[in-house]
Design a protein around this motif. Structure first.
Motif, mmCIF file in Angstrom:
data_model
loop_
_atom_site.group_PDB
_atom_site.id
_atom_site.type_symbol
_atom_site.label_atom_id
_atom_site.label_comp_id
_atom_site.label_asym_id
_atom_site.label_seq_id
_atom_site.Cartn_x
_atom_site.Cartn_y
_atom_site.Cartn_z
ATOM 1 N N LEU A 1 -3.193 -4.909 -6.916
ATOM 2 C CA LEU A 1 -3.305 -3.369 -6.948
ATOM 3 C C LEU A 1 -2.813 -2.864 -5.635
ATOM 4 O O LEU A 1 -2.207 -1.681 -5.637
ATOM 5 C CB LEU A 1 -4.889 -3.176 -7.229
ATOM 6 C CG LEU A 1 -5.432 -1.620 -7.233
ATOM 7 C CD1 LEU A 1 -4.511 -1.079 -8.331
ATOM 8 C CD2 LEU A 1 -6.937 -1.544 -7.315
ATOM 9 N N LEU A 2 -3.156 -3.360 -4.615
ATOM 10 C CA LEU A 2 -2.650 -3.031 -3.244
ATOM 11 C C LEU A 2 -1.203 -2.946 -3.119
ATOM 12 O O LEU A 2 -0.769 -2.198 -2.598
ATOM 13 C CB LEU A 2 -3.348 -3.915 -2.031
ATOM 14 C CG LEU A 2 -5.022 -3.475 -2.142
ATOM 15 C CD1 LEU A 2 -5.637 -4.267 -0.716
ATOM 16 C CD2 LEU A 2 -5.371 -2.159 -1.736
ATOM 17 N N PHE A 3 -0.677 -4.249 -3.673
ATOM 18 C CA PHE A 3 0.806 -4.323 -3.576
ATOM 19 C C PHE A 3 1.401 -3.125 -4.496
ATOM 20 O O PHE A 3 2.522 -2.372 -4.117
ATOM 21 C CB PHE A 3 1.123 -5.575 -4.263
ATOM 22 C CG PHE A 3 2.651 -5.691 -4.250
ATOM 23 C CD1 PHE A 3 3.597 -5.874 -3.210
ATOM 24 C CD2 PHE A 3 3.236 -5.604 -5.488
ATOM 25 C CE1 PHE A 3 4.926 -6.236 -3.382
ATOM 26 C CE2 PHE A 3 4.600 -5.723 -5.707
ATOM 27 C CZ PHE A 3 5.462 -6.110 -4.435
ATOM 28 N N GLY A 4 1.148 -2.957 -5.738
ATOM 29 C CA GLY A 4 1.351 -1.954 -6.528
ATOM 30 C C GLY A 4 1.297 -0.519 -5.979
ATOM 31 O O GLY A 4 2.349 0.081 -6.125
ATOM 32 N N LEU A 5 -0.050 -0.295 -5.541
ATOM 33 C CA LEU A 5 -0.027 1.208 -5.106
ATOM 34 C C LEU A 5 0.784 1.415 -3.634
ATOM 35 O O LEU A 5 1.384 2.561 -3.258
ATOM 36 C CB LEU A 5 -1.495 1.622 -4.644
ATOM 37 C CG LEU A 5 -2.435 1.641 -5.764
ATOM 38 C CD1 LEU A 5 -3.868 1.897 -5.703
ATOM 39 C CD2 LEU A 5 -1.816 2.986 -6.682
ATOM 40 N N GLY A 6 0.722 0.385 -2.672
ATOM 41 C CA GLY A 6 1.540 0.492 -1.620
ATOM 42 C C GLY A 6 3.169 0.645 -1.882
ATOM 43 O O GLY A 6 3.804 1.436 -1.177
ATOM 44 N N ALA A 7 3.498 -0.387 -2.829
ATOM 45 C CA ALA A 7 5.157 0.116 -3.099
ATOM 46 C C ALA A 7 5.432 1.383 -3.645
ATOM 47 O O ALA A 7 6.340 2.064 -3.229
ATOM 48 C CB ALA A 7 5.603 -1.160 -4.343
ATOM 49 N N ALA A 8 4.443 2.044 -4.642
ATOM 50 C CA ALA A 8 4.709 3.206 -5.065
ATOM 51 C C ALA A 8 4.667 4.366 -4.073
ATOM 52 O O ALA A 8 5.199 5.314 -4.078
ATOM 53 C CB ALA A 8 3.708 3.503 -6.235
ATOM 54 N N THR A 9 3.570 4.232 -3.201
ATOM 55 C CA THR A 9 3.480 5.299 -1.989
ATOM 56 C C THR A 9 4.602 5.132 -1.276
ATOM 57 O O THR A 9 5.174 6.215 -0.756
ATOM 58 C CB THR A 9 2.218 4.651 -1.292
ATOM 59 O OG1 THR A 9 0.972 4.829 -2.118
ATOM 60 C CG2 THR A 9 2.234 5.926 -0.136
ATOM 61 N N ALA A 10 5.231 4.142 -0.882
ATOM 62 C CA ALA A 10 6.383 3.878 -0.088
ATOM 63 C C ALA A 10 7.677 4.697 -0.701
ATOM 64 O O ALA A 10 8.357 5.090 -0.013
ATOM 65 C CB ALA A 10 6.607 2.414 0.337
#
Length: 203
Positions: free
Chosen positions: A92-101
């Motif tokens: 979840l953190l990887f997906g949200l972090g990638a989308a935020t970046a």
């Protein structure tokens, strides 16, 4: 049968440049009321929307640290079908972090574009700061492109093997070409700024 030139002018089929000027005037590229000003408004709207999306994703990223994820699954779909995976906190953190970046990177690109178009509206396209802004756009675009390529490769290899295919090197040709064009434009603007500076010193 060809008509003599006076007849053509009389019938309005051979307009002079002065008579065409009022028709082409609204399509000016620079200055207030030009195409640049219209595009600047569109960039402003897109920048605000991206700012809101990036802010929302950042809040979700922070909240994901505390959200309980017991017995939560996600479905990863690809051309060959789908696969259910347990939604772990790392995923979840990887997906949200990638989308935020991703959205944050394009927000920074739009920010630089808005500043460039502001100089176009002022009638000063070769402002020295535009060279730095174009280089920033090229660098951010390169980082976003590389990040998407690496993220999709990681997902295909670790999170959804056999479901999602990694991007090939051939799919990088268009983004890399776009990045090179931006850097070339930066050099063109740098040369234009240099010539303008020399012209001002000569005067």
């Amino acid at each position: 049968m060809r008509l003599p030139l006076p007849h053509l002018l009389k019938r309005g089929e051979g307009r002079t440049p002065q008579r065409w000027a009022p028709i082409t005037a609204p399509f000016r590229a620079l200055g207030p009321g030009s195409v640049s000003s219209v595009l600047k408004v569109a960039l402003d709207v897109a920048y605000v929307l991206l700012w809101l999306v990036t802010g929302l994703l950042l809040l979700l990223l922070i909240a994901a640290v505390f959200i309980p994820l017991d017995n939560v699954n996600i479905t990863v779909s690809g051309e060959t079908g789908g696969r259910q995976l347990p939604l772990t906190r790392l995923l979840l953190l990887f997906g949200l972090g990638a989308a935020t970046a991703y959205f944050g990177g394009f927000m920074l690109i739009l920010r630089s574009l808005r500043l460039i178009f502001r100089t176009l509206i002022m009638g000063d396209p070769f402002h020295p700061a535009n060279v730095r802004r174009l280089r920033q756009i090229g660098l951010i675009l390169a980082l976003v492109t590389g990040g998407v390529w690496l993220a999709q490769g990681f997902v295909a290899a670790r999170l959804a093997p056999g479901v999602m295919d990694p991007q090939g090197l051939g799919e990088l040709l268009t983004p890399v070409f776009s990045v090179l064009i931006v850097f070339v434009l930066a050099e063109v603007f740098r040369e234009g700024a240099r010539l303008r500076r020399e012209s001002e010193l000569t005067i």
